[in-house]
Design an enzyme around this catalytic site. Structure first.
Site, PDB file in Angstrom:
ATOM      1  N   ASP A  61      -3.006   0.940  11.646  1.00 23.21           N
ATOM      2  CA  ASP A  61      -3.383   1.843  10.676  1.00 23.21           C
ATOM      3  C   ASP A  61      -4.256   2.332  10.457  1.00 23.21           C
ATOM      4  O   ASP A  61      -5.358   2.276  11.215  1.00 23.21           O
ATOM      5  CB  ASP A  61      -3.254   0.246   9.548  1.00 23.21           C
ATOM      6  N   GLU A  85      -3.097  -3.131   7.888  1.00 25.35           N
ATOM      7  CA  GLU A  85      -4.899  -4.668   8.216  1.00 25.35           C
ATOM      8  C   GLU A  85      -5.377  -3.972   7.383  1.00 25.35           C
ATOM      9  O   GLU A  85      -5.792  -5.079   6.949  1.00 25.35           O
ATOM     10  CB  GLU A  85      -5.119  -4.583   9.546  1.00 25.35           C
TER      11      GLU A  85
END
Length: 388
Positions: free
Chosen positions: A78, A135
């Protein structure tokens, strides 16, 4: 040049292009649909079994080769909700979304490992490549664990990694025990009585109380946590008032707490509540305290860390640094390490003689020269752990 290093050298430019494409098309946590699709396609093209949709947008690749144990390697996918300020040709094309932590590089590094293991590596056992969503504060690692990650893909050990602008290109680190901190959030809201700023004795001033509490909270670490322990308490927001001549009837502050151990975590949570209520009492205010526990400390298994250290320190050009201290940032790989023993390593990315922006800085970019270096290390770790 060995078969493995020759393959990595031949593919390095292709991996560079992959990484820059991901950088130009960043996606936030649990929205990594394009990224996950590319990951799945490239894993299949390399001959891996692929499972999609784990923990939302997570992807797992599996490669079986003979008998032997099973290990996992994890990368995050991400981006961050921030604007990029690099002016690079491959800069983000999505306003307000930016790969400012190098997860684009982590993703491509694990894809590079996938290709290298399939084409040029020697091992006997099963490798699981775990491409994790979300994350950056959303707990994608926990979501994957809750979705049965290690029930569906059993691993004797699991390993994670991150790029580091604190280390030169080629340097590597891992440490046993606590390697990264927990990440908790707190909010304190004061409610008093608003009034005219020229007549403060008719009001109950929340701005003054918030200022006093901000200063007082710093003493929790400085005077109540052992100097031999590690903890950070930072007030990052103060919200009170709307104009110059009005004393606000309410206001709040918020911040973060980072600890390497449970004892300090408990101590600071209790201390924030105690100081907030004491400040409110001294100023005749009402206090509401919210404390939310986030990622736990990242604890490396001692045996797994030793295995990583052995792999990272092998080879004539190895620059392994065993004495690097813990980092007070947090990582949700910690949730995976609560279930399966493993270790988290760092790879330096700063070229000699250069400065490099820190991660989460709008001027940061991942160094593509790190991808082949990290790939060599991770493939060596797999070959060491799964010897034929």
């Amino acid at each position: 040049m060995t078969r493995t290093t020759d393959f990595i050298a031949r593919r390095a430019e292709i991996w560079r292009d992959w990484r820059r494409d991901l950088h130009a098309h960043p996606e936030l946590g649990f929205q990594e649909h394009r990224t996950a699709g590319l990951v799945a396609d490239r894993l299949r093209a390399a001959g891996w079994e692929v499972t999609e949709g784990i923990g939302g947008t997570g992807v797992v690749g599996r490669l079986r080769r003979g008998d032997g144990p099973s290990i996992g390697l994890r990368a995050d996918m991400d981006a961050l909700p921030m604007d990029e300020q690099t002016n690079l040709p491959h800069a983000s094309t999505v306003p307000g979304v930016f790969h400012g932590c190098g997860h684009d590089g982590h993703t491509v590094t694990l894809l590079a490992v996938a290709e290298t293991l399939a084409e040029a590596a020697d091992f006997s056992g099963t490798v699981h490549l775990i491409f994790q969503p979300a994350e950056e504060g959303l707990g994608g690692g926990l979501r994957m664990v809750q979705d049965g990650l290690f029930d569906r893909f059993p691993c004797q050990r699991v390993y994670g990694f991150h790029n580091s602008p604190l280390l030169p290109l080629g340097a590597t680190t891992v440490r046993p025990g606590a390697a990264m901190a927990s990440a908790d959030e707190f909010t304190v809201t004061f409610t008093g009585r608003g009034g005219h700023a020229a007549l403060p004795h008719h009001a109950r001033d929340c701005a003054l109380a918030l200022a006093e509490l901000t200063v007082s909270l710093q003493s929790l670490v400085a005077r109540e946590v052992s100097a031999l322990a590690s903890a950070v308490l930072s007030v990052t927001q103060i919200h009170v008032g709307t104009t110059h001549n009005v004393l606000a009837g309410s206001g709040w502050l918020g911040g973060t707490v980072r600890c390497l151990a449970a004892a300090e975590r408990d101590q600071l949570e209790a201390g924030i509540a105690r100081m907030a209520r004491a400040t409110a009492l001294s100023r005749d205010l009402e206090a509401e305290v919210s404390y939310t526990r986030g990622y736990p400390p990242l604890i490396n298994d001692a045996d797994a860390a030793a295995r990583v250290a052995r792999a990272l320190s092998s080879g004539p050009e190895a620059d392994f640094r065993p004495e690097e201290p813990p980092i007070m940032a947090a990582e949700d790989f910690a949730y995976m390490l609560e279930v399966v023993p493993g270790a988290y390593m760092n790879f330096g990315l700063v070229p000699e003689g250069q400065d490099w922006p820190m991660v989460h800085n709008p001027a940061y970019d991942y160094n593509d020269d790190l991808t082949p270096i990290a790939t060599c290390h991770l493939v060596a770790l797999v070959e060491q752990e799964l010897r034929g």
